[in-house]
Every structure is written in structure tokens, then in C-alpha cells.
Design an enzyme around this catalytic site. Sequence first.
Site, PDB file in Angstrom:
ATOM      1  N   HIS A   1       0.855  -0.560  -0.446  1.00  0.00           N
ATOM      2  CA  HIS A   1       0.221   0.247  -0.336  1.00  0.00           C
ATOM      3  C   HIS A   1       0.846   0.970  -0.225  1.00  0.00           C
ATOM      4  CE1 HIS A   1      -4.103   2.238   1.746  1.00  0.00           C
ATOM      5  NE2 HIS A   1      -2.905   3.135   1.559  1.00  0.00           N
ATOM      6  N   LEU A   2       0.531   2.128  -1.116  1.00  0.00           N
ATOM      7  CA  LEU A   2       1.695   2.968  -0.668  1.00  0.00           C
ATOM      8  C   LEU A   2       1.432   4.043   0.419  1.00  0.00           C
ATOM      9  CD1 LEU A   2       2.593   5.578  -1.975  1.00  0.00           C
ATOM     10  CD2 LEU A   2       0.254   6.681  -2.798  1.00  0.00           C
ATOM     11  N   HIS A   3       3.148   4.285   0.800  1.00  0.00           N
ATOM     12  CA  HIS A   3       3.403   4.922   2.617  1.00  0.00           C
ATOM     13  C   HIS A   3       4.273   5.615   2.164  1.00  0.00           C
ATOM     14  CE1 HIS A   3       4.980   0.485   2.371  1.00  0.00           C
ATOM     15  NE2 HIS A   3       6.090   1.476   3.478  1.00  0.00           N
ATOM     16  N   THR A   4       4.403   6.437   2.929  1.00  0.00           N
ATOM     17  CA  THR A   4       5.985   7.563   2.889  1.00  0.00           C
ATOM     18  C   THR A   4       6.548   7.216   4.018  1.00  0.00           C
ATOM     19  OG1 THR A   4       4.765   8.881   0.996  1.00  0.00           O
ATOM     20  CG2 THR A   4       6.509   9.378   2.368  1.00  0.00           C
TER      21      THR A   4
END
Length: 139
Positions: free
Chosen positions: A95-98
Amino acid sequence: MPGCVFCGIVAGEVPAFRVADEADGVAFLDTRPVFKGHVLVVPRTHMLALTDLPADSLPGYFRFVQRLAVAVETGLGAGGTFVAMNNKVSQSVPHLHTHVVPRTKGDGLRGFFWPRTRYADDAEAQEYADRVAAALPAA
């Protein structure tokens, strides 16, 4: 997305030490932080990588990340931050995460070797989440 731990956190179904919950995303402490106060920022909608983030969502999402970088530095008295994102390869959660990691001079972080630490207990983790949340600049 069924089975996605980050979607579960966004939905409030999976417990997390939340730092911020806004229209542009949700921020919470990494359970295996590089350094204490390491925050993950995720978009509310499930997507795998940065290339999946709609163009009209970029300004809001990255402004949110930027504000979290300020909050981590200010709230934790850090000298700066390391902001990073993996796309597909090396994503522990798809899942896109920064990552927003607090940094101090001489902290030992070198290149892309990410040592991990642990919070002593839930109370310590909550204290770090609260300190970052209290320092979050207004939207």
C-alpha cells in the site's frame, strides 16, 4: 482492500498509534521504527505505488507529508528528517506509504541500511505519537 493492514488502519479496524487523520491521508507510527517517532503516511484509498496516486491527489498528499516532516522535527526536537518511499520492491506492506524518520547528527543511519528499534511499551509509543501530533502545523 481486504487483507491490507494499512487499509485496516485507515478504516479504524486495525489499532495504530495515529498521529493525524485527514482527508489527504492518515499518519501513524511505524511498529518497527528506524528511530522512535518514525511515522508512516498513507493515502486513504488503497493503491500500490506512487504511480497509482491520481495527479489531482499529489498536492494534498505531499503537503500532508511535508507537514508531518515539520511535526516530527519540531515535536521530537530532531535535527531533521529522512523522507522516503519504496515502490513495489521492498514494500513490507503493498500500500503506498511514505516514511518520515526523525534524524539527528551522528544517529548512525548510513545509506539505505535501516536498523530497527522498538518502543518500550504502548505508553511510550503513544507519547511519541502525541508529541508529533501536537506539533503538526495547520493544513
